[in-house]
Enzyme design. Structure first.
Site, PDB file in Angstrom:
ATOM      1  N   TYR A  57      34.373  23.976  47.933  1.00  0.00           N
ATOM      2  CA  TYR A  57      33.429  22.854  47.275  1.00  0.00           C
ATOM      3  C   TYR A  57      35.056  22.688  46.418  1.00  0.00           C
ATOM      4  O   TYR A  57      35.426  23.606  45.731  1.00  0.00           O
ATOM      5  CB  TYR A  57      32.562  22.508  46.613  1.00  0.00           C
ATOM      6  CG  TYR A  57      31.711  22.588  47.077  1.00  0.00           C
ATOM      7  CD1 TYR A  57      31.412  21.414  48.415  1.00  0.00           C
ATOM      8  CD2 TYR A  57      30.271  23.572  47.269  1.00  0.00           C
ATOM      9  CE1 TYR A  57      30.122  21.478  49.540  1.00  0.00           C
ATOM     10  CE2 TYR A  57      29.380  23.499  48.179  1.00  0.00           C
ATOM     11  CZ  TYR A  57      28.898  22.646  49.400  1.00  0.00           C
ATOM     12  OH  TYR A  57      28.157  22.597  49.483  1.00  0.00           O
TER      13      TYR A  57
ATOM     14  N   LYS B 206      10.440  44.445  28.386  1.00  0.00           N
ATOM     15  CA  LYS B 206      10.658  43.497  27.931  1.00  0.00           C
ATOM     16  C   LYS B 206      10.725  42.468  29.480  1.00  0.00           C
ATOM     17  O   LYS B 206      11.203  43.581  29.906  1.00  0.00           O
ATOM     18  CB  LYS B 206      11.513  43.252  26.748  1.00  0.00           C
ATOM     19  CG  LYS B 206      12.212  43.470  26.531  1.00  0.00           C
ATOM     20  CD  LYS B 206      13.437  42.974  25.455  1.00  0.00           C
ATOM     21  CE  LYS B 206      15.049  43.803  25.612  1.00  0.00           C
ATOM     22  NZ  LYS B 206      15.803  43.956  24.425  1.00  0.00           N
TER      23      LYS B 206
HETATM   24  C1  LIG Z   1      16.004  45.288  24.096  1.00  0.00           C
HETATM   25  C2  LIG Z   1      15.592  46.019  23.001  1.00  0.00           C
HETATM   26  C3  LIG Z   1      15.711  47.839  22.968  1.00  0.00           C
HETATM   27  C4  LIG Z   1      16.027  48.052  24.493  1.00  0.00           C
HETATM   28  O1  LIG Z   1      18.010  48.434  24.354  1.00  0.00           O
HETATM   29  P1  LIG Z   1      18.411  49.069  25.579  1.00  0.00           P
HETATM   30  O2  LIG Z   1      19.728  48.272  24.952  1.00  0.00           O
HETATM   31  O3  LIG Z   1      17.933  48.356  26.032  1.00  0.00           O
HETATM   32  O4  LIG Z   1      18.273  50.051  25.719  1.00  0.00           O
HETATM   33  C5  LIG Z   1      15.423  48.614  21.950  1.00  0.00           C
HETATM   34  N1  LIG Z   1      14.737  47.698  20.518  1.00  0.00           N
HETATM   35  C6  LIG Z   1      14.894  46.291  20.903  1.00  0.00           C
HETATM   36  C7  LIG Z   1      14.126  45.143  20.073  1.00  0.00           C
HETATM   37  C8  LIG Z   1      15.472  45.783  21.990  1.00  0.00           C
HETATM   38  O5  LIG Z   1      14.738  44.549  21.650  1.00  0.00           O
END
Ligand SMILES: *Cc1c(COP(=O)(O)O)cnc(C)c1O
Length: 357
Positions: A256, A30
């Site tokens: 700044y 993702k």
């Molecule tokens: C992002 C996600 C994962 C992976 O999780 P990690 O902690 O990055 O291994 C697995 N399942 C779902 C539904 C996710 O959204």
């Protein structure tokens, strides 16, 4: 000189192979593969022997299909563009009873995975009764021509050690799996474990599971601090350069709005060409940067610059490393800067030069 985001492809592959540990992994890709780049990640994971992928966006799922024509691709969010899902042979979550009853005819020929809600409460069937209701209704309803091929959940507490929640969600889930299998239901895919759960179970799958659904470990960060750094290797380097070193004196304000006040005369401040505009988080800049193998404190963060307090050993054009395998993203996760994925997601890929070596 411009700040650089670079990945060592060999190390990335070596890490993926080690994470896989000869198990069946569903690689989570993702958000453009945690911003490592979908194409790079999918190709490398295929090389590591991973042939199952999952993402949250249909657009990415379609891109994965083009990169991996024979892969199993699982879409973790339910969508409504059923033709695209079907035509690209993408498997998809079935997230609720409501969704099932409303769209069961549109889901014709689509392979779905029943989702169990559990403690995260983000999506899924509330309990076994709801899951069985779908299974029974589907068996007896000619209008429901989807294929139920999978069963899955997502743990919300696998990286928490001082609370009982992981044990609770794990047990509730295993009860769902065991009950359904005992009643004779069969699933081609059963998956639940994110990186934290996979490592908590000793890089093994839970009973009857076909895959671990792993993200962050594949991208080189440890899901929790008890794991040894050698278990997971970070292939990513994020670095800038010293533009010049300036000398300031006690009481001088630098940056700044009084960002930093020099506490002694002849303070050496390196002006570095990377800042929050490149995605360095403000909290990350309360820690250190690595220059010539030594850590120096960051004193102020600006959009495209930062000040690092250095010594006589640091000169213009020296590399300033914000992240590499010696100064890792997960170190700062455990120091409270933000989740691994949050630090990765903050990176600005439009301003950083992106390199794969
Ligand atoms: C992002 C996600 C994962 C992976 O999780 P990690 O902690 O990055 O291994 C697995 N399942 C779902 C539904 C996710 O959204």
């Amino acid at each position: 000189m411009t700040a650089v985001w670079s990945v060592d492809s060999k190390i990335f592959l070596r890490n993926a192979t080690k994470v896989k540990n000869n198990q069946s992994i569903m690689a989570v890709v993702k958000n453009n593969a945690y911003h490592y780049g979908l194409e790079f990640a999918v190709r490398t994971f295929l090389e590591a022997g991973i042939h199952t992928f999952s993402t949250t966006s249909l657009k990415e799922a379609v891109r994965v299909r083009k990169l991996a024509p024979h892969a199993t691709i699982f879409l973790m969010n339910a969508v409504y563009d059923f033709d695209t899902v079907r035509n690209n042979n993408i498997q998809m979550t079935l997230p609720s009873l409501e969704y099932y009853y409303q769209y069961k005819s549109e889901l014709k020929d689509i392979n779905v995975h029943l989702e169990f809600e559990n403690l995260l409460h983000r999506s899924g069937f509330k309990n076994l009764d709801e899951i069985k209701e779908v299974l029974h209704h589907h068996e007896n309803d000619n209008g429901s021509e989807m294929n139920i091929v999978g069963l899955w959940t997502h743990f919300g507490y696998a990286d928490e050690f001082d609370v009982p929640e992981y044990g609770i969600e794990r047990e509730a889930w295993l009860n769902v799996v065991n009950t359904l299998l005992n009643e004779g239901y069969q699933f081609e895919l059963i998956h639940a474990q994110n990186s934290a759960s996979y490592y908590r179970e000793g890089q093994q799958l839970l009973p009857y599971h076909t895959h671990a659904r792993v993200g962050i470990a594949l991208y080189g960060s440890r899901p929790y601090s008890k794991l040894d750094e050698h278990e997971i290797e970070q292939a990513l380097t994020v670095k800038g350069n010293v533009i010049q070193v300036r000398e300031v004196n006690k009481g001088d304000y630098c940056g700044y709005s009084f960002a930093f006040e020099a506490t002694h005369d002849h303070t050496h401040l390196a002006v570095v060409d990377i800042g929050y505009g490149d995605g360095i988080l403000k909290k990350r800049a309360t820690h250190e940067a690595l220059i010539n193998g030594k850590r120096y404190p960051i004193r102020a963060l600006m959009m495209s610059h930062m000040f690092v307090e250095v010594d006589d050993d640091v000169h213009a054009q020296d590399e300033v490393i914000l992240y590499n395998n010696d100064i890792r993203i997960d170190e700062y996760t455990f120091k409270g800067v933000g989740a691994n994925s949050e630090q990765l997601s903050a990176m600005n890929h439009d301003s950083l030069i992106k390199e794969f070596r």
